[in-house]
Scaffold this motif. Structure first.
Motif, PDB file in Angstrom:
ATOM      1  N   MET A   1      13.935   3.245   3.538  1.00 45.68           N
ATOM      2  CA  MET A   1      12.613   2.937   3.035  1.00 45.68           C
ATOM      3  C   MET A   1      11.934   1.989   4.028  1.00 45.68           C
ATOM      4  O   MET A   1      12.500   0.980   4.414  1.00 45.68           O
ATOM      5  N   ASN A   2      10.729   2.332   4.407  1.00 45.20           N
ATOM      6  CA  ASN A   2       9.971   1.518   5.345  1.00 45.20           C
ATOM      7  C   ASN A   2       9.426   0.265   4.662  1.00 45.20           C
ATOM      8  O   ASN A   2       9.185   0.248   3.455  1.00 45.20           O
ATOM      9  N   THR A   3       9.208  -0.767   5.458  1.00 40.87           N
ATOM     10  CA  THR A   3       8.692  -2.034   4.951  1.00 40.87           C
ATOM     11  C   THR A   3       7.589  -2.533   5.881  1.00 40.87           C
ATOM     12  O   THR A   3       7.701  -2.427   7.104  1.00 40.87           O
ATOM     13  N   ILE A   4       6.519  -3.065   5.276  1.00 38.37           N
ATOM     14  CA  ILE A   4       5.495  -3.760   6.044  1.00 38.37           C
ATOM     15  C   ILE A   4       5.205  -5.076   5.347  1.00 38.37           C
ATOM     16  O   ILE A   4       5.489  -5.249   4.164  1.00 38.37           O
ATOM     17  N   THR A   5       4.644  -5.996   6.095  1.00 36.71           N
ATOM     18  CA  THR A   5       4.296  -7.296   5.505  1.00 36.71           C
ATOM     19  C   THR A   5       2.872  -7.237   4.960  1.00 36.71           C
ATOM     20  O   THR A   5       2.066  -6.395   5.369  1.00 36.71           O
ATOM     21  N   ALA A   6       2.575  -8.141   4.055  1.00 41.07           N
ATOM     22  CA  ALA A   6       1.222  -8.236   3.519  1.00 41.07           C
ATOM     23  C   ALA A   6       0.233  -8.528   4.644  1.00 41.07           C
ATOM     24  O   ALA A   6      -0.896  -8.038   4.633  1.00 41.07           O
ATOM     25  N   ASN A   7       0.673  -9.300   5.633  1.00 37.07           N
ATOM     26  CA  ASN A   7      -0.184  -9.625   6.771  1.00 37.07           C
ATOM     27  C   ASN A   7      -0.518  -8.371   7.587  1.00 37.07           C
ATOM     28  O   ASN A   7      -1.652  -8.191   8.019  1.00 37.07           O
ATOM     29  N   LEU A  27       6.934   2.966   0.446  1.00 46.60           N
ATOM     30  CA  LEU A  27       6.732   1.885   1.395  1.00 46.60           C
ATOM     31  C   LEU A  27       6.781   0.565   0.638  1.00 46.60           C
ATOM     32  O   LEU A  27       6.087   0.399  -0.360  1.00 46.60           O
ATOM     33  N   VAL A  28       7.629  -0.347   1.083  1.00 49.33           N
ATOM     34  CA  VAL A  28       7.742  -1.665   0.457  1.00 49.33           C
ATOM     35  C   VAL A  28       6.840  -2.639   1.201  1.00 49.33           C
ATOM     36  O   VAL A  28       6.836  -2.677   2.430  1.00 49.33           O
ATOM     37  N   ILE A  29       6.069  -3.403   0.447  1.00 47.84           N
ATOM     38  CA  ILE A  29       5.237  -4.453   1.033  1.00 47.84           C
ATOM     39  C   ILE A  29       5.891  -5.782   0.697  1.00 47.84           C
ATOM     40  O   ILE A  29       6.183  -6.067  -0.465  1.00 47.84           O
ATOM     41  N   THR A  30       6.139  -6.569   1.725  1.00 49.20           N
ATOM     42  CA  THR A  30       6.755  -7.881   1.519  1.00 49.20           C
ATOM     43  C   THR A  30       5.694  -8.972   1.591  1.00 49.20           C
ATOM     44  O   THR A  30       4.714  -8.865   2.321  1.00 49.20           O
ATOM     45  N   VAL A  31       5.909  -9.989   0.794  1.00 49.57           N
ATOM     46  CA  VAL A  31       5.041 -11.166   0.795  1.00 49.57           C
ATOM     47  C   VAL A  31       5.936 -12.375   1.002  1.00 49.57           C
ATOM     48  O   VAL A  31       6.860 -12.604   0.227  1.00 49.57           O
ATOM     49  N   ARG A  32       5.689 -13.100   2.062  1.00 53.52           N
ATOM     50  CA  ARG A  32       6.505 -14.262   2.432  1.00 53.52           C
ATOM     51  C   ARG A  32       7.993 -13.928   2.488  1.00 53.52           C
ATOM     52  O   ARG A  32       8.846 -14.655   2.008  1.00 53.52           O
ATOM     53  N   GLY A  33       8.285 -12.754   3.042  1.00 56.90           N
ATOM     54  CA  GLY A  33       9.664 -12.346   3.241  1.00 56.90           C
ATOM     55  C   GLY A  33      10.351 -11.735   2.040  1.00 56.90           C
ATOM     56  O   GLY A  33      11.506 -11.336   2.124  1.00 56.90           O
ATOM     57  N   LYS A  36       7.818  -7.223  -2.647  1.00 56.83           N
ATOM     58  CA  LYS A  36       6.908  -7.513  -3.750  1.00 56.83           C
ATOM     59  C   LYS A  36       6.290  -6.264  -4.371  1.00 56.83           C
ATOM     60  O   LYS A  36       6.116  -6.199  -5.575  1.00 56.83           O
ATOM     61  N   PHE A  37       5.941  -5.261  -3.549  1.00 56.52           N
ATOM     62  CA  PHE A  37       5.251  -4.071  -4.034  1.00 56.52           C
ATOM     63  C   PHE A  37       5.836  -2.814  -3.414  1.00 56.52           C
ATOM     64  O   PHE A  37       6.391  -2.867  -2.321  1.00 56.52           O
ATOM     65  N   VAL A  38       5.660  -1.696  -4.114  1.00 57.47           N
ATOM     66  CA  VAL A  38       6.027  -0.388  -3.577  1.00 57.47           C
ATOM     67  C   VAL A  38       4.779   0.481  -3.621  1.00 57.47           C
ATOM     68  O   VAL A  38       4.088   0.537  -4.632  1.00 57.47           O
ATOM     69  N   VAL A  39       4.510   1.155  -2.512  1.00 54.52           N
ATOM     70  CA  VAL A  39       3.378   2.064  -2.419  1.00 54.52           C
ATOM     71  C   VAL A  39       3.933   3.457  -2.156  1.00 54.52           C
ATOM     72  O   VAL A  39       4.886   3.618  -1.402  1.00 54.52           O
ATOM     73  N   MET A  40       3.318   4.457  -2.792  1.00 55.09           N
ATOM     74  CA  MET A  40       3.723   5.844  -2.569  1.00 55.09           C
ATOM     75  C   MET A  40       2.508   6.737  -2.740  1.00 55.09           C
ATOM     76  O   MET A  40       1.517   6.331  -3.347  1.00 55.09           O
ATOM     77  N   ASP A  41       2.589   7.956  -2.220  1.00 58.04           N
ATOM     78  CA  ASP A  41       1.458   8.861  -2.413  1.00 58.04           C
ATOM     79  C   ASP A  41       1.506   9.431  -3.826  1.00 58.04           C
ATOM     80  O   ASP A  41       2.527   9.351  -4.523  1.00 58.04           O
ATOM     81  N   MET A  42       0.393   9.985  -4.265  1.00 56.46           N
ATOM     82  CA  MET A  42       0.276  10.462  -5.650  1.00 56.46           C
ATOM     83  C   MET A  42       1.239  11.599  -5.962  1.00 56.46           C
ATOM     84  O   MET A  42       1.755  11.684  -7.073  1.00 56.46           O
ATOM     85  N   GLN A  43       1.513  12.451  -4.995  1.00 54.62           N
ATOM     86  CA  GLN A  43       2.437  13.556  -5.235  1.00 54.62           C
ATOM     87  C   GLN A  43       3.827  13.030  -5.582  1.00 54.62           C
ATOM     88  O   GLN A  43       4.464  13.497  -6.527  1.00 54.62           O
ATOM     89  N   HIS A  44       4.295  12.027  -4.854  1.00 53.93           N
ATOM     90  CA  HIS A  44       5.612  11.448  -5.122  1.00 53.93           C
ATOM     91  C   HIS A  44       5.595  10.685  -6.454  1.00 53.93           C
ATOM     92  O   HIS A  44       6.544  10.778  -7.240  1.00 53.93           O
TER      93      HIS A  44
END
Length: 85
Positions: A1-7, A27-33, A36-44
């Motif tokens: 699973m890919n990860t990006i920072t909030a920044n 896609l996991v979004i990290t906040v201060r390491g 915090k959140f998971v994003v996915m497309d609508m189909q998934h």
């Protein structure tokens, strides 16, 4: 699973999400390491919702087969549910 920072999300915007979702469903979004959140497309997302509904249906069918249900009037049902709360 890919990860990006909030920044990264702040600076690159939606393109950061789109480029990471190309190679993975989530896609996991990290906040201060911290994750915090998971994003996915609508189909998934719709696929996961369908799986969740299938699981609930199987659980309900198992409860029915095991006799774990109540037959009652609407009035009695409302009383029972209200008393359980």
């Amino acid at each position: 699973m890919n990860t990006i920072t909030a920044n990264q999300l702040k600076t690159k915007g939606i393109s950061a999400i789109e480029s990471n979702l190309d190679s993975d469903n989530e896609l996991v979004i990290t906040v201060r390491g911290k994750e915090k959140f998971v994003v996915m497309d609508m189909q998934h997302y719709n696929y996961l919702r369908e799986c969740e509904l299938d699981a609930a249906l199987h659980e309900t069918e198992a409860d029915y087969q095991a006799g774990k249900f109540v037959t009652e009037t609407v009035e009695n049902h409302i009383k029972r549910v209200t008393n359980e709360i």
